[in-house]
Scaffold this motif. Structure first.
Motif, PDB file in Angstrom:
ATOM      1  N   MET A   1      32.934-110.557  87.568  1.00 17.99           N
ATOM      2  CA  MET A   1      32.458-110.610  86.174  1.00 17.99           C
ATOM      3  C   MET A   1      31.484-109.474  85.912  1.00 17.99           C
ATOM      4  N   LYS A   2      31.813-108.652  84.988  1.00 16.63           N
ATOM      5  CA  LYS A   2      30.886-107.589  84.642  1.00 16.63           C
ATOM      6  C   LYS A   2      30.954-107.267  83.157  1.00 16.63           C
TER       7      LYS A   2
ATOM      8  N   THR B   1      31.412-101.195  79.492  1.00 17.34           N
ATOM      9  CA  THR B   1      30.517-100.110  79.108  1.00 17.34           C
ATOM     10  C   THR B   1      30.273-100.118  77.596  1.00 17.34           C
ATOM     11  N   LYS B   2      31.269-100.562  76.875  1.00 19.26           N
ATOM     12  CA  LYS B   2      31.144-100.570  75.410  1.00 19.26           C
ATOM     13  C   LYS B   2      29.895-101.345  74.980  1.00 19.26           C
ATOM     14  N   GLY B   3      29.766-102.549  75.522  1.00 17.52           N
ATOM     15  CA  GLY B   3      28.605-103.367  75.187  1.00 17.52           C
ATOM     16  C   GLY B   3      27.312-102.758  75.698  1.00 17.52           C
ATOM     17  N   ARG B   4      27.362-102.287  76.937  1.00 19.34           N
ATOM     18  CA  ARG B   4      26.142-101.737  77.521  1.00 19.34           C
ATOM     19  C   ARG B   4      25.706-100.457  76.827  1.00 19.34           C
TER      20      ARG B   4
ATOM     21  N   MET C   1      33.238-109.627  78.758  1.00 16.73           N
ATOM     22  CA  MET C   1      32.822-110.196  80.044  1.00 16.73           C
ATOM     23  C   MET C   1      33.487-111.535  80.271  1.00 16.73           C
ATOM     24  N   LYS C   2      34.214-111.615  81.321  1.00 18.16           N
ATOM     25  CA  LYS C   2      34.822-112.896  81.642  1.00 18.16           C
ATOM     26  C   LYS C   2      34.928-113.088  83.142  1.00 18.16           C
ATOM     27  N   LEU C   3      35.080-114.330  83.550  1.00 16.98           N
ATOM     28  CA  LEU C   3      35.244-114.647  84.962  1.00 16.98           C
ATOM     29  C   LEU C   3      36.697-114.432  85.338  1.00 16.98           C
TER      30      LEU C   3
ATOM     31  N   LYS D   1      28.152-108.843  88.904  1.00 12.36           N
ATOM     32  CA  LYS D   1      27.539-107.524  88.841  1.00 12.36           C
ATOM     33  C   LYS D   1      27.591-107.056  87.404  1.00 12.36           C
ATOM     34  N   THR D   2      26.607-107.466  86.621  1.00 12.86           N
ATOM     35  CA  THR D   2      26.649-107.143  85.204  1.00 12.86           C
ATOM     36  C   THR D   2      26.399-105.668  84.940  1.00 12.86           C
ATOM     37  N   VAL D   3      25.585-105.068  85.782  1.00 13.54           N
ATOM     38  CA  VAL D   3      25.249-103.668  85.594  1.00 13.54           C
ATOM     39  C   VAL D   3      26.294-102.792  86.246  1.00 13.54           C
ATOM     40  N   GLY D   4      26.398-101.570  85.821  1.00 16.12           N
ATOM     41  CA  GLY D   4      27.299-100.655  86.482  1.00 16.12           C
ATOM     42  C   GLY D   4      26.914 -99.235  86.124  1.00 16.12           C
ATOM     43  N   CYS D   5      25.635 -98.911  86.295  1.00 15.86           N
ATOM     44  CA  CYS D   5      25.203 -97.557  86.001  1.00 15.86           C
ATOM     45  C   CYS D   5      25.946 -96.616  86.941  1.00 15.86           C
TER      46      CYS D   5
END
Lengths: 141, 141
Positions: free
Chosen positions: A1-2, A5-8, B1-3, B88-92
DNA sequence: ATATACCATACTAAAATAGTCAAGTTTATA
DNA sequence: TATAAACTTGACTATTTTAGTATGGTATAT
């Protein structure tokens, strides 16, 4: 689940505007350079943000975008729904009023995902743009 | 975002075992039929669950899987990490100790995603399999 | 013996993601 | 008034992830 990029990026870019906000609008070019996001991609995102009245645009030379409200009034949840980054944790194949996956009752995990979704949405409802640019975030890029 | 289904099915299948648990192990075939999940897909998922000691297997005719602990002791977070459904919500793009995306500082939204991640993980740490099969979930499929 | 169960690896169709490309229109200002 | 800077729109695409299938086993209770 992540998160996509659009939202972030949308949150990132709006925080950038909030941070550098003055009398003049902030151009996508500046945001692109400061945040390292493709200009063309930003244009796509801002098109959605404008349609949903998160920002207004000023055309022409020295133009750019401005927030429609103060940073305190713009919740993260508003931004996410504008760019259609929706928090849909569940995805039962066939969910009807009666049940999931064509069964007669909801699946055993259904409440769990619903609860999680609620949690996340509450979190994003409590957070606004101003939270990102004050206090311990002051030195962030 | 989804599981992903992998994470959701894992929880679903284990809740199924917890619900129908007796002296004899529960076969994947039964879970497949009851929960409407492909048998082959379940095998993949249970391979991971076994490697991570969430379940033990009993081979041969009338074999199947059993939980290694009581449902109260199996947290949703344990299950998710076993099947590598990580939050892992982030992905810089390039996150180093110093900063994000090759910059000298962390990005302005970094704390926000970290906080969210923490929230979600806390939620899954508080929930266990037993929560899914008791009370208002009794009539679920 | 054999049916039922688990085990392992490889493969793939479809969807989502993360953009790019092209071709404009608008407008402040030099 | 030329023009560069900025916004607008829609189509397109490469890559990655997801959600499984397919194949070919091995182990064991009865």
């Amino acid at each position: 689940m992540k998160l996509s990029t659009k939202g972030r990026y949308a949150v990132m870019a709006l925080a950038d505007i909030a941070k550098f906000d003055g009398d003049s609008p902030v151009s996508l070019r500046d945001i692109s350079l400061r945040q390292g996001i493709s200009l063309l991609y930003l244009e796509q995102i801002f098109s959605m943000l404008k349609k949903n009245q998160i920002v207004t645009s000023v055309r022409g030379s020295n133009g750019g975008y401005k927030l429609t409200k103060s940073p305190e009034q713009i919740k993260i949840s508003n931004i996410f729904s504008a760019v259609q980054e929706n928090i849909k944790t569940v995805g039962c194949k066939k969910e009807s009023k009666k049940g999931c996956n064509g069964k007669s009752a909801k699946c055993i995990t259904h409440n769990l995902w619903d609860e999680l979704e609620l949690h996340i949405n509450e979190f994003f409802n409590k957070k606004n743009l101003s939270d990102l640019i004050k206090g311990k975030n002051e030195n962030r890029v």
